[in-house]
Design a protein around this motif. Structure first.
Motif, mmCIF file in Angstrom:
data_model
loop_
_atom_site.group_PDB
_atom_site.id
_atom_site.type_symbol
_atom_site.label_atom_id
_atom_site.label_comp_id
_atom_site.label_asym_id
_atom_site.label_seq_id
_atom_site.Cartn_x
_atom_site.Cartn_y
_atom_site.Cartn_z
ATOM 1 N N PHE A 1 0.899 -1.128 -0.065
ATOM 2 C CA PHE A 1 -0.154 -0.047 0.194
ATOM 3 C C PHE A 1 0.836 1.325 -0.018
ATOM 4 C CE2 PHE A 1 -4.049 -1.931 2.155
ATOM 5 C CZ PHE A 1 -4.136 -3.075 1.283
ATOM 6 N N THR A 2 0.394 2.448 -0.784
ATOM 7 C CA THR A 2 1.166 3.353 -0.747
ATOM 8 C C THR A 2 0.066 4.536 -0.544
ATOM 9 O OG1 THR A 2 2.812 2.517 -2.344
ATOM 10 C CG2 THR A 2 2.672 5.080 -2.089
ATOM 11 N N MET A 3 0.484 5.328 0.433
ATOM 12 C CA MET A 3 -0.200 6.459 0.797
ATOM 13 C C MET A 3 0.161 7.896 0.220
ATOM 14 S SD MET A 3 -1.651 7.923 4.437
ATOM 15 C CE MET A 3 -3.065 9.418 4.511
ATOM 16 N N SER A 4 -0.561 8.877 -0.595
ATOM 17 C CA SER A 4 -0.070 10.007 -1.056
ATOM 18 C C SER A 4 -1.061 11.073 -0.576
ATOM 19 C CB SER A 4 0.166 9.675 -2.525
ATOM 20 O OG SER A 4 -0.998 9.476 -3.182
ATOM 21 N N ARG A 5 -0.649 12.310 -1.171
ATOM 22 C CA ARG A 5 -1.608 13.478 -1.125
ATOM 23 C C ARG A 5 -1.558 14.472 -1.888
ATOM 24 N NH1 ARG A 5 0.897 17.834 1.902
ATOM 25 N NH2 ARG A 5 3.306 17.482 1.968
ATOM 26 N N ASP A 6 -2.700 15.083 -2.201
ATOM 27 C CA ASP A 6 -2.682 16.407 -3.135
ATOM 28 C C ASP A 6 -3.018 17.456 -2.330
ATOM 29 O OD1 ASP A 6 -3.318 18.369 -4.959
ATOM 30 O OD2 ASP A 6 -4.073 16.702 -6.488
ATOM 31 N N ASN B 1 -1.966 -2.249 -3.736
ATOM 32 C CA ASN B 1 -1.703 -3.263 -4.951
ATOM 33 C C ASN B 1 -1.361 -4.621 -4.313
ATOM 34 O OD1 ASN B 1 -1.238 -1.121 -6.787
ATOM 35 N ND2 ASN B 1 0.755 -0.723 -6.192
ATOM 36 N N SER B 2 -1.356 -5.578 -4.971
ATOM 37 C CA SER B 2 -1.334 -7.131 -4.694
ATOM 38 C C SER B 2 -2.317 -7.448 -3.164
ATOM 39 C CB SER B 2 0.383 -7.173 -3.989
ATOM 40 O OG SER B 2 1.185 -6.975 -5.140
ATOM 41 N N LEU B 3 -3.388 -6.923 -3.680
ATOM 42 C CA LEU B 3 -4.272 -7.173 -2.761
ATOM 43 C C LEU B 3 -4.680 -8.675 -2.447
ATOM 44 C CD1 LEU B 3 -6.726 -4.514 -3.925
ATOM 45 C CD2 LEU B 3 -6.002 -4.589 -1.514
ATOM 46 N N LYS B 4 -4.865 -9.042 -0.933
ATOM 47 C CA LYS B 4 -5.018 -10.241 -0.511
ATOM 48 C C LYS B 4 -6.688 -10.312 -0.039
ATOM 49 C CE LYS B 4 -0.425 -10.208 1.072
ATOM 50 N NZ LYS B 4 0.540 -10.680 2.368
ATOM 51 N N PRO B 5 -7.101 -11.449 -0.075
ATOM 52 C CA PRO B 5 -8.535 -11.694 0.627
ATOM 53 C C PRO B 5 -8.565 -10.961 1.959
ATOM 54 C CG PRO B 5 -7.672 -13.559 -0.409
ATOM 55 C CD PRO B 5 -6.712 -12.862 -0.567
ATOM 56 N N GLU B 6 -7.468 -11.359 2.671
ATOM 57 C CA GLU B 6 -7.728 -10.735 4.186
ATOM 58 C C GLU B 6 -7.499 -9.211 4.242
ATOM 59 O OE1 GLU B 6 -5.432 -12.911 2.878
ATOM 60 O OE2 GLU B 6 -3.206 -12.982 3.714
ATOM 61 N N ASP B 7 -7.353 -8.414 3.040
ATOM 62 C CA ASP B 7 -7.503 -6.932 2.847
ATOM 63 C C ASP B 7 -8.914 -6.641 2.962
ATOM 64 O OD1 ASP B 7 -4.713 -7.009 0.823
ATOM 65 O OD2 ASP B 7 -4.698 -6.401 2.932
ATOM 66 N N THR B 8 -9.911 -7.601 2.814
ATOM 67 C CA THR B 8 -11.284 -7.205 2.625
ATOM 68 C C THR B 8 -11.650 -6.751 3.937
ATOM 69 O OG1 THR B 8 -11.786 -9.173 1.152
ATOM 70 C CG2 THR B 8 -13.435 -8.376 2.416
ATOM 71 N N ALA B 9 -12.376 -5.342 3.981
ATOM 72 C CA ALA B 9 -12.830 -4.700 5.025
ATOM 73 C C ALA B 9 -13.405 -3.220 4.644
ATOM 74 C CB ALA B 9 -11.575 -4.174 5.902
ATOM 75 N N ALA B 10 -14.120 -2.872 5.469
ATOM 76 C CA ALA B 10 -14.570 -1.379 5.399
ATOM 77 C C ALA B 10 -13.397 -0.497 5.629
ATOM 78 C CB ALA B 10 -15.797 -0.988 6.128
ATOM 79 N N TYR B 11 -12.966 0.371 4.869
ATOM 80 C CA TYR B 11 -11.889 1.236 4.684
ATOM 81 C C TYR B 11 -12.432 2.652 5.137
ATOM 82 C CZ TYR B 11 -8.452 -2.158 3.185
ATOM 83 O OH TYR B 11 -7.801 -3.371 3.042
ATOM 84 N N TYR B 12 -12.014 3.263 6.143
ATOM 85 C CA TYR B 12 -12.303 4.749 6.837
ATOM 86 C C TYR B 12 -11.053 5.363 6.806
ATOM 87 C CZ TYR B 12 -16.169 1.737 8.970
ATOM 88 O OH TYR B 12 -17.104 1.007 9.201
#
Length: 124
Positions: free
Chosen positions: A67-72, A83-94
């Motif tokens: 994962f990469t965080m960036s800002r504008d 990237n390279s997402l896995k099933p364990e990344d399944t979630a609600a993201y806040y």
């Protein structure tokens, strides 16, 4: 402060998604902004955070290198490239923001503002 997250969806394992979080309102009160996630039946967990004025980014060990965080700043928007997402990344993201340094965000009291979640589902 209002935080509007978007960009969630359904993706296969190994795929990518990019989340966006637009901040509005009294953004001058924000010192840090970041992401958390909550999977069904689990506690909400820290993902990543950055100081609103810039600087280093903190990542949870579980997402480092993927994962990469960036800002504008011009758009008052932050992004989370996953990237390279896995099933364990399944979630609600806040999306979350705080009045303190980003290193405090994972700790109790480190978040002062929450946005609504955006669902990320990774199929195997």
């Amino acid at each position: 402060v209002q935080l509007q997250a978007s960009g969630g969806g359904l993706v296969q394992a190994g795929g990518s998604l990019r989340l966006s979080c637009a901040a509005s309102g009294r953004t001058f009160s924000i010192a840090a902004i970041g992401w958390f996630r909550q999977a069904p039946g689990k506690e909400r967990e820290f993902v990543a955070a950055i100081n609103w004025g810039g600087g280093s980014i903190n990542y949870a060990d579980s997402v480092k290198g993927r994962f990469t965080m960036s800002r504008d700043n011009a758009k008052n928007t932050v992004y989370l490239q996953m990237n390279s997402l896995k099933p364990e990344d399944t979630a609600a993201y806040y999306c979350a923001a705080g009045r303190y340094d980003s290193t405090r965000m994972p700790l109790q009291g480190g978040v002062n503002y929450w946005g609504k979640g955006t669902q990320v589902t990774v199929s195997s």
